[in-house]
Design a protein around this motif. Structure first.
Motif, PDB file in Angstrom:
ATOM      1  N   ASN A 197      32.831  -3.256  24.239  1.00 16.10           N
ATOM      2  CA  ASN A 197      34.446  -2.196  24.085  1.00 16.10           C
ATOM      3  C   ASN A 197      34.924  -3.057  22.561  1.00 16.10           C
ATOM      4  O   ASN A 197      36.018  -2.813  22.664  1.00 16.10           O
ATOM      5  N   LEU A 198      34.282  -2.446  21.425  1.00 15.28           N
ATOM      6  CA  LEU A 198      34.980  -3.155  20.360  1.00 15.28           C
ATOM      7  C   LEU A 198      35.871  -2.231  19.864  1.00 15.28           C
ATOM      8  O   LEU A 198      36.822  -2.821  19.337  1.00 15.28           O
ATOM      9  N   GLU A 199      36.041  -1.312  20.561  1.00 17.26           N
ATOM     10  CA  GLU A 199      37.557  -0.346  20.036  1.00 17.26           C
ATOM     11  C   GLU A 199      38.651  -1.319  20.456  1.00 17.26           C
ATOM     12  O   GLU A 199      39.821   0.093  20.573  1.00 17.26           O
ATOM     13  N   SER A 200      38.870  -1.431  21.957  1.00 14.19           N
ATOM     14  CA  SER A 200      39.466  -2.502  22.837  1.00 14.19           C
ATOM     15  C   SER A 200      40.955  -2.800  21.677  1.00 14.19           C
ATOM     16  O   SER A 200      40.277  -3.516  20.627  1.00 14.19           O
ATOM     17  N   LEU A 201      41.718  -3.056  21.767  1.00 18.44           N
ATOM     18  CA  LEU A 201      43.135  -4.093  21.054  1.00 18.44           C
ATOM     19  C   LEU A 201      42.355  -4.926  20.752  1.00 18.44           C
ATOM     20  O   LEU A 201      42.439  -5.228  20.187  1.00 18.44           O
ATOM     21  N   GLU A 202      42.378  -5.600  21.855  1.00 24.24           N
ATOM     22  CA  GLU A 202      41.561  -7.154  21.332  1.00 24.24           C
ATOM     23  C   GLU A 202      40.831  -7.217  20.349  1.00 24.24           C
ATOM     24  O   GLU A 202      40.678  -8.542  19.766  1.00 24.24           O
ATOM     25  N   ALA A 203      39.740  -6.835  20.852  1.00 22.59           N
ATOM     26  CA  ALA A 203      38.115  -7.083  20.142  1.00 22.59           C
ATOM     27  C   ALA A 203      38.381  -6.387  18.916  1.00 22.59           C
ATOM     28  O   ALA A 203      38.302  -7.085  18.095  1.00 22.59           O
ATOM     29  N   ARG A 204      39.679  -5.063  18.250  1.00 24.99           N
ATOM     30  CA  ARG A 204      39.854  -5.192  17.002  1.00 24.99           C
ATOM     31  C   ARG A 204      40.437  -6.345  16.603  1.00 24.99           C
ATOM     32  O   ARG A 204      39.883  -6.653  15.577  1.00 24.99           O
ATOM     33  N   PHE A 205      41.546  -6.637  16.715  1.00 24.75           N
ATOM     34  CA  PHE A 205      42.591  -7.582  16.411  1.00 24.75           C
ATOM     35  C   PHE A 205      41.398  -9.340  16.140  1.00 24.75           C
ATOM     36  O   PHE A 205      41.384  -9.584  14.720  1.00 24.75           O
ATOM     37  N   LEU A 206      40.308  -9.646  17.062  1.00 28.43           N
ATOM     38  CA  LEU A 206      39.618 -11.023  17.315  1.00 28.43           C
ATOM     39  C   LEU A 206      38.747  -9.979  16.288  1.00 28.43           C
ATOM     40  O   LEU A 206      38.131 -11.435  14.808  1.00 28.43           O
ATOM     41  N   LYS A 207      38.133  -9.323  15.716  1.00 29.77           N
ATOM     42  CA  LYS A 207      37.010  -9.359  14.808  1.00 29.77           C
ATOM     43  C   LYS A 207      38.119  -8.592  13.625  1.00 29.77           C
ATOM     44  O   LYS A 207      36.898  -9.393  12.703  1.00 29.77           O
ATOM     45  N   ALA A 208      38.917  -8.332  13.347  1.00 31.01           N
ATOM     46  CA  ALA A 208      39.395  -8.379  11.909  1.00 31.01           C
ATOM     47  C   ALA A 208      39.592 -10.205  11.663  1.00 31.01           C
ATOM     48  O   ALA A 208      39.924 -10.406  10.064  1.00 31.01           O
ATOM     49  N   ARG A 209      39.912 -10.639  12.263  1.00 28.78           N
ATOM     50  CA  ARG A 209      40.039 -12.223  12.175  1.00 28.78           C
ATOM     51  C   ARG A 209      38.828 -12.533  12.066  1.00 28.78           C
ATOM     52  O   ARG A 209      39.024 -13.557  11.172  1.00 28.78           O
ATOM     53  N   TYR A 210      38.176 -12.745  12.767  1.00 24.29           N
ATOM     54  CA  TYR A 210      37.357 -14.089  12.751  1.00 24.29           C
ATOM     55  C   TYR A 210      35.677 -13.834  12.955  1.00 24.29           C
ATOM     56  O   TYR A 210      35.142 -14.738  12.578  1.00 24.29           O
ATOM     57  N   PHE A 211      35.557 -12.116  12.976  1.00 28.31           N
ATOM     58  CA  PHE A 211      34.136 -11.649  12.970  1.00 28.31           C
ATOM     59  C   PHE A 211      33.642 -10.229  12.522  1.00 28.31           C
ATOM     60  O   PHE A 211      32.698  -9.906  12.233  1.00 28.31           O
ATOM     61  N   LYS A 212      34.914 -10.654  11.263  1.00 22.82           N
ATOM     62  CA  LYS A 212      35.012  -9.381  10.702  1.00 22.82           C
ATOM     63  C   LYS A 212      33.327  -8.928   9.922  1.00 22.82           C
ATOM     64  O   LYS A 212      32.852  -7.783  10.371  1.00 22.82           O
ATOM     65  N   HIS A 213      31.874  -9.676   9.424  1.00 18.10           N
ATOM     66  CA  HIS A 213      31.029  -8.814   9.188  1.00 18.10           C
ATOM     67  C   HIS A 213      30.301  -9.338   9.815  1.00 18.10           C
ATOM     68  O   HIS A 213      28.415  -9.655   9.206  1.00 18.10           O
ATOM     69  N   GLN A 214      30.016  -9.911  11.793  1.00 22.14           N
ATOM     70  CA  GLN A 214      28.956  -9.725  12.007  1.00 22.14           C
ATOM     71  C   GLN A 214      29.651 -10.035  13.855  1.00 22.14           C
ATOM     72  O   GLN A 214      30.206  -9.569  13.916  1.00 22.14           O
TER      73      GLN A 214
END
Length: 131
Positions: free
Chosen positions: A70-87
């Motif tokens: 669920n990479l489109e969930s709010l939690e996933a989008r926040f964590l992805k933007a902050r901690y694993f943007k390109h991986q």
């Protein structure tokens, strides 16, 4: 417990209090069995109490398990933007200035790494293959 890694000292203190509540002490000695033996499954004739550190890790691992598909969930989008943007989340590092939540999630990630496996197939679901 599903958002933060609880320090082992706190979990040990809670388990000790639970053990004392259920079994108490007589003359400074435990009346029945050890807490570890009571945490064994009911199928083995024990009580099936949870070991809190394992339970804490399992709940945190569930957070990762929910983020992966669920990479489109709010939690996933926040964590992805902050901690694993390109991986991928499985390849992400803790980083220097990471939050306690992120460090807790990374601590639990080893359970997924330990149990994950690749399945070779033709990209069809089992129900499609079996008819």
């Amino acid at each position: 417990m599903s958002c933060f890694r609880i320090p082992k000292s706190i979990l040990d203190a809670v388990e000790k209090e639970c053990s004392n509540f259920w079994w108490g002490k007589v003359n400074g000695r435990k009346q029945l069995e050890t807490w570890k033996s009571l945490c064994k499954p009911k199928s083995l004739g024990r009580m099936g109490f949870r070991q809190l550190e394992s339970f804490n890790k399992a709940l945190l691992t569930k957070q990762i398990w929910e983020i992966i598909p669920n990479l489109e969930s709010l939690e996933a989008r926040f964590l992805k933007a902050r901690y694993f943007k390109h991986q991928d989340i499985m390849d992400a590092n803790i980083g220097n200035n990471s939050s306690f939540i992120w460090r807790s999630i990374i601590w639990s990630r080893q359970l997924i790494v330990k149990g994950i496996s690749w399945r070779v197939g033709n990209k069809k679901r089992d129900s499609d293959i079996l008819g």
